[in-house]
Enzyme design. Structure first.
Site, PDB file in Angstrom:
ATOM      1  N   GLU A   1       0.845  -1.194   0.000  1.00  0.00           N
ATOM      2  CA  GLU A   1       0.000   0.000   0.000  1.00  0.00           C
ATOM      3  C   GLU A   1       0.891   1.260   0.000  1.00  0.00           C
ATOM      4  OE1 GLU A   1      -2.331   0.150   3.579  1.00  0.00           O
ATOM      5  OE2 GLU A   1      -3.662   1.740   2.856  1.00  0.00           O
TER       6      GLU A   1
ATOM      7  N   LYS B   1      -9.040   2.695  -2.334  1.00  0.00           N
ATOM      8  CA  LYS B   1      -9.446   2.086  -1.068  1.00  0.00           C
ATOM      9  C   LYS B   1     -10.833   2.582  -0.668  1.00  0.00           C
ATOM     10  CE  LYS B   1      -7.208   1.327   3.478  1.00  0.00           C
ATOM     11  NZ  LYS B   1      -5.969   1.689   4.231  1.00  0.00           N
TER      12      LYS B   1
ATOM     13  N   CYS C   1      -5.689  -3.146   2.148  1.00  0.00           N
ATOM     14  CA  CYS C   1      -5.622  -3.206   3.612  1.00  0.00           C
ATOM     15  C   CYS C   1      -6.993  -3.291   4.304  1.00  0.00           C
ATOM     16  CB  CYS C   1      -4.809  -2.012   4.108  1.00  0.00           C
ATOM     17  SG  CYS C   1      -3.939  -2.323   5.672  1.00  0.00           S
TER      18      CYS C   1
END
Lengths: 563, 563
Positions: free
Chosen positions: A44, A122, A158
């Site tokens: 990330e 995200k 994540c």
């Protein structure tokens, strides 16, 4: 059916260093490509580093990050890796600006053939614990699945993996051959206990292997532990990268399509030896986290060396040993600063420590520095104690001014919690290696580190008497910490409840502790908040580190209403 | 048609002080009731104080807050105010726990007849600037309208009013007679420019008066300025409370129903004189914010007094004048700490300042304290300069140890921005009155404050020569700030762009500044982040205060990719 080799590139980024981070990725891709990998996955925000915090509000940083991704795609192609697929994390521009001004997104880019061929943002933005992503990012929408040489691959970033709604549910429905998750997931000493069960659960839900790539390295108060892994739908961990170090490991993923489906990729050849790193002992994991935190703070900030006071006590001994493990004895400068209250034993222990470690060592007595203050200001009592600590702080800062040393401050979590420290005295310094380590764990780490040395046939770094003697600030004759504080095993047990687990005084008392002691400790913790706010940062190893993770007002007066 | 008197209670809460805050509300209600008010509105989180930050994660605090609200309702009834309606803000329990653990809500409770008869939870949770509400609160759902004696009253909490979607849209559709908004909206020097246009716009949308009640008081680095107001649908401000002080003002609101509709309330009798506080001069608003910030930090934390170094320069002079305005000259202890490099003029100015202010004053020369460090450590150059500042810091902390003074640190925003300060030297202290005030504004405030004194026939507090002489740290012979820094008018103009407005170097250069200077300033700002992290808190007056509002990594290396 196809078999494509994926590389997990467990990289250590420097925040803001778009050129350096891009070079790191380029090198990792070149090496992975040579090993036959055609899908190379980086963590990330591998382009920018993580967490960027309010740098996400810098429009030029967003623009430069996006340009760096395009430049990387172009250069990868120029160097002959254009037929591979490279996954990077970056700071991207959001299409719209939210109320409050966040305009960035936490992005994933897929590089192939010299261009960015797909991206994803995200969707679940963690805003708790050490995370502030709702503050700085706009969430993405939609999910991304690409056919990589016949491997239908879904992508997540994540936090997306930790929630069942949204992208996880969508990818479950889309029935992928593999799920790639890029992460910057910081270490805490319980992290493995939650991370692996989650990977197993999700792999089963997806009915596909999860390729989990985490960042590694220290960034201010966070330590990313790596621990990248591949877990299959049947609950087998088929790859596990070593923790706390840079690593590149390959895994072959089987797809339901032909390798010419979707983005055509060379099939894997040969057989990979299994790569499963051994689990670390809990103390070893903490030690390695502290070492990595110190090393990266020193090196990423360009310090030539560190200095710290060596009192002969356990805290400074452990900090010095961590520093030597992190950057080598030749870059560590210990300073003994004895006073009339320093015992001979303490001075011997400090010298012994330096000899064992092989670090630089000098002695600067403080008597001549302290006396003028005592005399001019007629100091006694606490003020006379504190001035000794402040003279020591001034010595270390002076040496830092002269030699460009980073000053390490050696307070442990128990002290930091109850404010058992002298502001601008023993608290001076830019980095605090053990600020998240309770005193009882400091002792445990010392014993563990000595045992490790012994098992390797090396000299144990920490003098036995530093471990075994009663802790003392040595600011007045015969002083020991337990004059002011409960015994450390009791203190740490109480702190673990009221700080780490946020229990109330009553709940803590119900666990079998003396009410007066618990109330005293709780009051000390509350009234030291101003000290912690001015304290140096240091590596987080717990689930409730002071600082970024525990944000309380300084001005608080707790009462319980009209009753 | 009914006419009901509403009271706007502009209260100053202490975080956590459920008993004290309840007592404050009780007193305000008693007084308002006597004036004929039957709806008494208090600010956002008036029971708990704001912002509670991670205290919202304390289950016992949530339970105690809810109990305090119920206890307050009961006691109000016992005291004979049960037929009034009292609006309070409180920390409430959410029905469910979100991922990440937030379980509290930012609540509004309606107290009547000894009970909580209705409640509402804030729906828009600000998570930008100084706000972290997504971190600690779960958003509410639904909107609340109550018929208060014939006045159909809608309710909102602070941020809810700033967004058009959600509760605002719902209340517009419900056609209320009045909208009550409870707030804890912190001051910044532009706040009025955004707050009043918003009130006017919303009142027109609602087609009803907006009753806007804001908190007042200092809470760590935030200052709530009050400025409560009532604005009607036709764009008239019919009530405006004074800023920066506790206030209780009544307004009669006309409802479309009878006073016996809904919750029956006594109608208003008599006529109220209009109460419209005058607009403050910008400098007066900032000065009052700084004074309130200092006063509340000192008093809410129970300090008997403050001490600060008086160098003869403008920063310490302004800080001392603020302190005297905040808590009175008798609680302010100035210390002159001359060195061989201090000019006679500076020492005279320091003494003159103390005389003008009437505060305590002592002289502690540092020569005898510094010499042993210089000699023992063979210090020269920067190290020899810094040790002087550190000796001064140690003096102030010693006096604090002996007398329980709060130490004020006198750095201004320009210095804090570029790191022009000695860590653990002039930075020591628990509160920093002017840390958000750029140097050029420090001078402006000094002139304004002196002129105010003159206009009142008082002695101007700040010596003219402290204002007019070139600023100097006086750490070496003939030193002036402009040896190291651009002239302050240039520096502040650059800082306003790169810090406050987040412009890039290029954008700043495009505004007509020298590129080398801008790059130098930007580099100084970046590399001083570690100093700011360890700095004392101080009152925020800008839209980009260091600390809570501007969160950047310490470890950053900015480069721009492979290019």
């Amino acid at each position: 059916m196809s078999r494509i080799r994926f590389a997990l590139a467990q990289l250590n980024a420097v925040i803001g260093d778009l050129a350096g981070n891009s070079e790191t990725i380029l090198t990792a891709v070149a090496e992975a490509y040579a090993r036959g990998s055609r899908v190379i996955v980086t963590p990330e925000m591998s382009i920018t580093g993580y967490p960027v915090d309010d740098l996400a509000g810098s429009v030029d940083f967003i623009v430069e990050s996006e340009r760096a991704v395009r430049d990387l795609a172009r250069v990868l192609n120029e160097r002959g890796f254009g037929d591979a697929v490279v996954i990077v994390g970056f700071l991207g521009d959001a299409e719209h600006v939210e109320f409050g001004g966040a305009r960035a997104r936490n992005g994933l880019a897929v590089l192939h053939g010299g261009a960015v061929i797909a991206d994803y943002a995200k969707r679940h933005l963690p805003t708790y614990s050490v995370f502030d992503e709702e503050r700085v990012f706009v969430p993405g929408s939609g999910s991304l699945v690409l056919n990589l040489g016949g491997v239908a691959t879904g992508f997540l970033i994540c936090e997306d993996l930790w929630r069942e709604d949204g992208p996880v549910a969508e990818l479950v429905a889309k029935k992928c051959d593999a799920i790639v998750v890029i992460n910057a997931s910081p270490f805490d000493s319980d992290k493995d206990d939650s991370r692996f069960p989650l990977l197993l659960e999700r792999a089963a839900q997806f009915g596909a292997p999860v390729v989990y790539v985490n960042a590694v390295g220290g960034q201010d108060d966070l330590v990313f532990d790596g621990d990248s892994a591949v877990v299959t739908a049947d609950g087998t961990t088929i790859l596990r990268a070593p923790r706390f170090e840079r690593a590149d490991i390959d895994i072959d993923i089987v797809g339901t399509g032909a390798s010419t489906d979707g983005i055509a990729l060379d099939e894997a050849t040969g057989t990979l030896a299994p790569s499963i790193a051994l689990d670390l002992d809990d103390r070893e994991a903490v030690w390695n986290a502290l070492v990595l935190g110190v090393r990266d703070y020193v090196d990423k900030n360009g310090f030539p060396s560190v200095t710290l006071g060596l009192s002969g006590g356990i805290d400074s001994a452990v900090c010095a040993a961590i520093a030597v493990d992190a950057i080598g004895a030749n870059r560590v400068f210990g300073v003994s600063m004895p006073s009339e209250f320093s015992s001979d034993g303490s001075q011997d222990d400090a010298a012994d420590l330096a000899t064992r470690l092989g670090c630089h060592y000098r002695v600067e007595p403080i008597a001549a520095l302290v006396a003028p203050f005592i005399e001019q200001l007629a100091l006694g009592g606490l003020a006379a104690e504190n001035i000794q600590a402040r003279a020591r702080g001034a010595i270390l800062m002076s040496l830092s001014n002269v030699h460009n040393h980073l000053v390490l401050t050696t307070g442990n979590k128990s002290e930091v919690a109850v404010g058992y420290c002298t502001m601008y005295g023993d608290t001076v310094g830019g980095y605090a290696p053990i600020k998240d380590v309770p005193k009882t764990l400091v002792w445990e780490l010392a014993r563990w580190r000595n045992a490790l040395a012994t098992s390797h046939g090396e000299t144990p770094p920490i003098p036995e008497s530093s471990i075994s003697k009663p802790p003392s600030a040595e600011l007045r004759p015969g002083q020991v910490d337990q004059d002011s504080l409960p015994p450390y095993d009791i203190l740490d047990a109480i702190l673990e409840r009221i700080v780490d687990r946020r229990l109330s005084v009553s709940e803590t008392v119900a666990d079998g502790f003396d009410r007066a002691t618990v109330e005293h400790v709780a009051a000390l913790v509350a009234r030291s908040e101003w000290k912690r706010r001015q304290g140096a940062i240091g590596p987080r190893i717990s689930r409730m580190a002071f600082g970024r993770e525990r944000r309380l007002p300084i001005t608080v007066r707790r009462t319980t209403g009209l009753g």
